[in-house]
Scaffold this motif. Structure first.
Motif, PDB file in Angstrom:
ATOM      1  N   LYS A   1      14.505  62.975  80.610  1.00  0.00           N
ATOM      2  CA  LYS A   1      15.757  62.145  80.431  1.00  0.00           C
ATOM      3  C   LYS A   1      14.863  60.589  80.657  1.00  0.00           C
ATOM      4  O   LYS A   1      14.775  59.665  79.777  1.00  0.00           O
ATOM      5  N   VAL A   2      13.906  60.624  81.680  1.00  0.00           N
ATOM      6  CA  VAL A   2      13.037  59.683  81.508  1.00  0.00           C
ATOM      7  C   VAL A   2      11.864  59.794  80.392  1.00  0.00           C
ATOM      8  O   VAL A   2      11.953  58.590  79.261  1.00  0.00           O
ATOM      9  N   MET A   3      10.830  60.538  80.129  1.00  0.00           N
ATOM     10  CA  MET A   3      11.130  60.761  79.384  1.00  0.00           C
ATOM     11  C   MET A   3      11.694  60.267  77.395  1.00  0.00           C
ATOM     12  O   MET A   3      10.889  58.820  76.965  1.00  0.00           O
ATOM     13  N   LEU A   4      12.835  60.537  77.420  1.00  0.00           N
ATOM     14  CA  LEU A   4      13.302  60.152  76.650  1.00  0.00           C
ATOM     15  C   LEU A   4      13.486  58.723  76.450  1.00  0.00           C
ATOM     16  O   LEU A   4      13.792  57.912  75.014  1.00  0.00           O
ATOM     17  N   ALA A   5      14.130  58.125  78.048  1.00  0.00           N
ATOM     18  CA  ALA A   5      13.908  56.613  78.077  1.00  0.00           C
ATOM     19  C   ALA A   5      12.497  55.732  77.261  1.00  0.00           C
ATOM     20  O   ALA A   5      13.172  54.818  77.101  1.00  0.00           O
ATOM     21  N   GLY A   6      11.722  56.474  77.574  1.00  0.00           N
ATOM     22  CA  GLY A   6      10.555  55.927  77.947  1.00  0.00           C
ATOM     23  C   GLY A   6      10.329  56.022  75.460  1.00  0.00           C
ATOM     24  O   GLY A   6      10.087  54.946  75.628  1.00  0.00           O
ATOM     25  N   PHE A   7      10.820  57.314  75.038  1.00  0.00           N
ATOM     26  CA  PHE A   7      10.283  57.173  73.870  1.00  0.00           C
ATOM     27  C   PHE A   7      11.017  56.105  73.030  1.00  0.00           C
ATOM     28  O   PHE A   7      11.164  55.645  71.776  1.00  0.00           O
ATOM     29  N   ALA A   8      12.462  55.830  73.727  1.00  0.00           N
ATOM     30  CA  ALA A   8      13.392  54.700  73.235  1.00  0.00           C
ATOM     31  C   ALA A   8      12.739  53.471  73.294  1.00  0.00           C
ATOM     32  O   ALA A   8      12.649  52.202  72.140  1.00  0.00           O
ATOM     33  N   LEU A   9      12.307  53.442  74.537  1.00  0.00           N
ATOM     34  CA  LEU A   9      11.448  51.742  74.637  1.00  0.00           C
ATOM     35  C   LEU A   9       9.994  51.679  73.662  1.00  0.00           C
ATOM     36  O   LEU A   9       9.757  50.745  73.050  1.00  0.00           O
ATOM     37  N   ALA A  10       9.625  53.149  73.266  1.00  0.00           N
ATOM     38  CA  ALA A  10       8.263  52.879  72.850  1.00  0.00           C
ATOM     39  C   ALA A  10       8.807  52.432  71.027  1.00  0.00           C
ATOM     40  O   ALA A  10       7.625  51.500  69.943  1.00  0.00           O
ATOM     41  N   VAL A  11      10.415  52.749  71.107  1.00  0.00           N
ATOM     42  CA  VAL A  11      10.456  52.524  69.539  1.00  0.00           C
ATOM     43  C   VAL A  11      10.730  51.044  68.994  1.00  0.00           C
ATOM     44  O   VAL A  11      10.634  50.652  68.098  1.00  0.00           O
ATOM     45  N   VAL A  12      11.770  50.640  70.292  1.00  0.00           N
ATOM     46  CA  VAL A  12      11.721  49.253  70.519  1.00  0.00           C
ATOM     47  C   VAL A  12      10.667  48.276  70.444  1.00  0.00           C
ATOM     48  O   VAL A  12      10.855  47.583  69.411  1.00  0.00           O
ATOM     49  N   LEU A  13       9.815  48.399  70.629  1.00  0.00           N
ATOM     50  CA  LEU A  13       8.567  48.015  71.084  1.00  0.00           C
ATOM     51  C   LEU A  13       7.440  47.993  69.518  1.00  0.00           C
ATOM     52  O   LEU A  13       7.575  47.075  69.612  1.00  0.00           O
ATOM     53  N   GLY A  14       8.090  48.904  69.060  1.00  0.00           N
ATOM     54  CA  GLY A  14       7.208  49.431  68.098  1.00  0.00           C
ATOM     55  C   GLY A  14       7.874  48.720  66.338  1.00  0.00           C
ATOM     56  O   GLY A  14       7.209  47.939  65.702  1.00  0.00           O
ATOM     57  N   LEU A  15       9.323  48.609  66.723  1.00  0.00           N
ATOM     58  CA  LEU A  15       9.814  47.978  66.338  1.00  0.00           C
ATOM     59  C   LEU A  15      10.016  46.214  66.078  1.00  0.00           C
ATOM     60  O   LEU A  15       9.793  45.371  64.882  1.00  0.00           O
ATOM     61  N   VAL A  16       9.662  45.957  67.219  1.00  0.00           N
ATOM     62  CA  VAL A  16       9.187  44.290  67.444  1.00  0.00           C
ATOM     63  C   VAL A  16       7.947  43.974  67.187  1.00  0.00           C
ATOM     64  O   VAL A  16       7.573  43.096  66.193  1.00  0.00           O
ATOM     65  N   ALA A  17       6.860  45.364  67.080  1.00  0.00           N
ATOM     66  CA  ALA A  17       4.951  44.883  66.883  1.00  0.00           C
ATOM     67  C   ALA A  17       5.216  44.589  64.647  1.00  0.00           C
ATOM     68  O   ALA A  17       4.902  44.764  64.955  1.00  0.00           O
ATOM     69  N   GLY A  18       6.240  45.580  64.449  1.00  0.00           N
ATOM     70  CA  GLY A  18       5.827  45.341  63.204  1.00  0.00           C
ATOM     71  C   GLY A  18       5.325  46.736  63.081  1.00  0.00           C
ATOM     72  O   GLY A  18       4.159  46.398  61.672  1.00  0.00           O
ATOM     73  N   LEU A  19       4.997  48.096  63.166  1.00  0.00           N
ATOM     74  CA  LEU A  19       4.412  49.105  62.922  1.00  0.00           C
ATOM     75  C   LEU A  19       4.113  49.325  61.876  1.00  0.00           C
ATOM     76  O   LEU A  19       5.112  49.106  61.235  1.00  0.00           O
ATOM     77  N   ASP A  20       3.134  49.618  61.075  1.00  0.00           N
ATOM     78  CA  ASP A  20       2.505  49.858  59.806  1.00  0.00           C
ATOM     79  C   ASP A  20       2.655  51.266  59.780  1.00  0.00           C
ATOM     80  O   ASP A  20       3.087  51.964  61.131  1.00  0.00           O
ATOM     81  N   ALA A  21       2.857  52.322  59.262  1.00  0.00           N
ATOM     82  CA  ALA A  21       3.458  53.551  58.459  1.00  0.00           C
ATOM     83  C   ALA A  21       2.182  54.845  59.474  1.00  0.00           C
ATOM     84  O   ALA A  21       2.865  55.862  60.237  1.00  0.00           O
TER      85      ALA A  21
END
Ligand SMILES: Nc1ncnc2c1ncn2[C@@H]1O[C@H](COP(=O)(O)OP(=O)(O)OP(=O)(O)O)[C@@H](O)[C@H]1O
Length: 127
Positions: A34-54
């Motif tokens: 559960k903690v890992m899934l929360a961490g992945f969700a945070l990584a996706v949000v930060l990735g969207l904010v940062a505008g990651l390339d492919a």
């Protein structure tokens, strides 16, 4: 195939169902997942904010998948250890400790990869 059973291999659909059942059980019973899934969700949000390339998205998603996979294997190892050694045994403890260490080692490297990929993209965007 279940050893000793006369049944054929289950269909792909049934195999997927068994795998989903295992995933569901692991998520519901393991706090770490559960903690890992929360961490992945945070990584996706930060990735969207940062505008990651492919390429950076590929690295982040691969890291998330590998860590989740390692924790699922760790849970499977713990389950088998509990099956074969329900009583206290130093080797049972060592097997669980080593399996847990494998996940933690991976988490350290994935965290470093996360800082390099997402962190550097955030710095590029906002500084
Ligand atoms: N049968 C056993 N014999 C000896 N020591 C054991 C045994 N079962 C567990 N231990 C010890 O207790 C620790 C925690 O075991 P447990 O089965 O609770 O794992 P866990 O806390 O669910 O692990 P994780 O946080 O990785 O999911 C093990 O890492 C091991 O050191």
């Amino acid at each position: 195939m279940i050893p000793g059973s006369r049944e054929n291999h289950p269909s792909f659909r049934k195999s997927f169902g068994f795998a989903f059942q295992g995933f569901r059980f692991a998520v519901l019973s393991e706090r770490n997942i559960k903690v890992m899934l929360a961490g992945f969700a945070l990584a996706v949000v930060l990735g969207l904010v940062a505008g990651l390339d492919a390429v950076r998205w590929a690295i982040v998603l691969l890291c998330c998948g590998v860590v989740l996979c390692a924790e699922l294997l760790n849970t499977a190892i713990e389950t088998v250890v509990d099956l074969v050694s329900p009583e206290y045994h130093p080797l049972a403890g060592r097997a669980k400790d080593i399996a847990a260490a494998a996940v933690w080692v991976l988490c350290v490297f994935v965290a470093l990869a996360g800082v390099l990929t997402i962190g550097s993209a955030l710095i590029d965007k906002f500084l």
